[in-house]
Design a protein around this motif. Sequence first.
Motif, short mmCIF file in Angstrom:
data_model
loop_
_atom_site.label_atom_id
_atom_site.label_comp_id
_atom_site.label_asym_id
_atom_site.label_seq_id
_atom_site.Cartn_x
_atom_site.Cartn_y
_atom_site.Cartn_z
N LEU A 160 44.31 42.71 38.54
CA LEU A 160 44.32 41.12 38.73
C LEU A 160 45.03 40.56 37.68
CD1 LEU A 160 42.72 38.68 40.13
CD2 LEU A 160 40.88 39.28 38.62
N ARG A 172 45.37 34.53 44.42
CA ARG A 172 44.55 35.95 44.03
C ARG A 172 43.25 35.76 44.49
NH1 ARG A 172 47.16 34.27 39.88
NH2 ARG A 172 45.52 33.27 38.67
N VAL A 174 39.74 38.02 45.54
CA VAL A 174 39.16 39.09 45.18
C VAL A 174 37.97 39.43 46.11
CG1 VAL A 174 38.34 40.71 43.41
CG2 VAL A 174 40.15 38.96 42.83
N LEU A 199 37.19 38.43 36.27
CA LEU A 199 37.16 37.95 37.51
C LEU A 199 36.83 36.33 36.96
CD1 LEU A 199 34.80 40.06 39.93
CD2 LEU A 199 37.46 39.89 39.76
N ALA A 203 40.79 35.19 38.41
CA ALA A 203 40.79 35.26 40.19
C ALA A 203 40.70 33.57 40.56
CB ALA A 203 39.45 35.95 40.69
#
Length: 475
Positions: A160, A172, A174, A199, A203
Motif C-alpha cells: 500500500l 487505493r 483496500v 491503512l 489508503a
Amino acid sequence: MTQSVVVQVGQCGNQVGCRFWDLALREHAAVNKKGIYDEALSSFFRNVDTRSGGDGPDIYKGKIYSLKARALLIDMEEGVVKEILQGPLRDVFDSKQLITDVSGSGNNWAVGHKLYGYQYRENIVEKLRKTAEHCDCLQCFFIIHSMGGGTGSGLGTFVLNLLEDEFPEVYRFVTSVYPSGEDDVITSPYNSVLAMKELNEHADCVLPIENESLFDIVNKIHQMINFGKLGSTVKQNSLVTSSAGSAKTVQEKPFDAMNNIVANLLLNLTSSARFEGSLNMDLNEISMNLVPFPRLHYLVSSLTPLYTLADVNVPSRRLDQMFSDAFSRDHQLIQADPKHSLYLACALLVRGNVQVSDLRRNIERLKPSLHFVSWNQEGWKTGLCSVPPVGHSHSLLALANNTCVKQTFIELKDKFMKLYKKKAHLHHYLHIDGMEQSCFSEAISSLSDLIEEYNELDATKGGPRMDPSRLQIAV
C-alpha cells in the motif's frame, strides 16, 4: 473505459482474489455471448495473443484469445498460489504476475513489513509498473488482504505504501478482513493494530470485513437450504458454486462460501466500471463523495439479496424490501449498528432494472430512520448499472461512512492492550531489523486518535440541525 489492478496479498487475499476472478469470468461469460473482447472485459482483463509464445502482444479489438487478469499475486508461502495455478484459473495468471517465497511470515507483521517488504521491494515495484503499463487509463488499485496474519497485514500494508509512492494519483481501495473473536492467531491484535496505522495514513478507502459476519451469513444460507425456506432448491449450476462450470470438480473448502461473499462485494462495487448504466459511478467518485475527512475512510458494506451468494433458487425480493434489507444488520459484512450511529455519507450501488425514481422514493422512505451529520443531510451518492448479477433481476450494495465502525476499532484496541501491557510476544517482533518498540506505541496512538475522531462526531448526534452561517455582504 478505465482499468483497475487487483493486488492480492497473503493466504486470505489470494483465496478471496481467486473467488473474485472466478465469479468475474462467469459474470462476463453470461453477458458476453459472442466472445468478443470489449470495454467491459478490458477493465480487469487483458486480451493476449499467446500463439507467438510467451506473453504476446495485447489485442484490443476482435475475438478473445487469452484473457489475463490485471492482477499481482503475492504470498510468502507458496501453497495457495500453487493451488490457484493448478486449478481452473491457471490460464488467467502467468509467472510474471506472481511473487512467492516458501517460509511464510509466521503470523508476524514485522517479518512481512520490514523483512520481506525490503527484500522484495524492487521485484514488487517492477511487477506493479509492468501491470500498469498494460493499462490505457489506470484508475484504481484494489488490495485484498487480511489483518490478523503476518504476510497479509505486514506485506499488504508495505505494498500500500509503495503504491502511494509510485502511483500517487491512482486510487487505493483496500479490502481488509478483520479477525474474529475466536481467532486462532494469538498475535493477531498486534498485527491488526500495526496494519491499521498504515491503512489510516495510506489508503483512500478501506472496506473492513469481519470473519464473524461472513460466518453468520453463511450459516443463514445453510439454514435456508436445509429447511427449504421459501421453497428454495439448490441450483445445479449456480454462479457462485465453487466448482460448477470449472474444468475440474473441486471439493468446496470451508472458507469458499465466506470468500464468495467478499468476491460478490467486489463484483458489485466494480459493476459500474465494467458495464453500462443510466447513472454510472466511477470508483474515484466513491472516495470523493463518501470520505469528508482523510482518515475517516472506513466504509460499512451491506449486500442484498444475500441469495446471490447462495446456490439457492429464491423468489426475488420486492424492490423496496431490497432497500430495507441493505440497512438491516443481517446483510452487513461487519458487526456494527449504523442505524443508532451517525452517517457521514452513504452510497447505493444498484444493479438491474431499477429506475432513478425507485432510488429517490426509497431514499426518502429510509431517510427519517437514519441519523446524518448536521452539515451533510443530503449525503447520498447513487449509482445505477443496468446489468444485474447472473440469475437475478436486481441487487444492491450499500456503502456507509458511519461512526459505528469505531466499535470494531475499540475492541481491537482492547485486545491489543491486554497483550501489550504484559509485553507478551514482543520479542518476536523486536528482533526483526528496523522494528522498534516505538512502532507499537505509534500504532496504538494512531488507532486511539482515530477512535477519538469518531467520538467527536458522535458527540454532535441529536444536536440541532445547523445551517452554516454565511458571509454578510456589505451594501
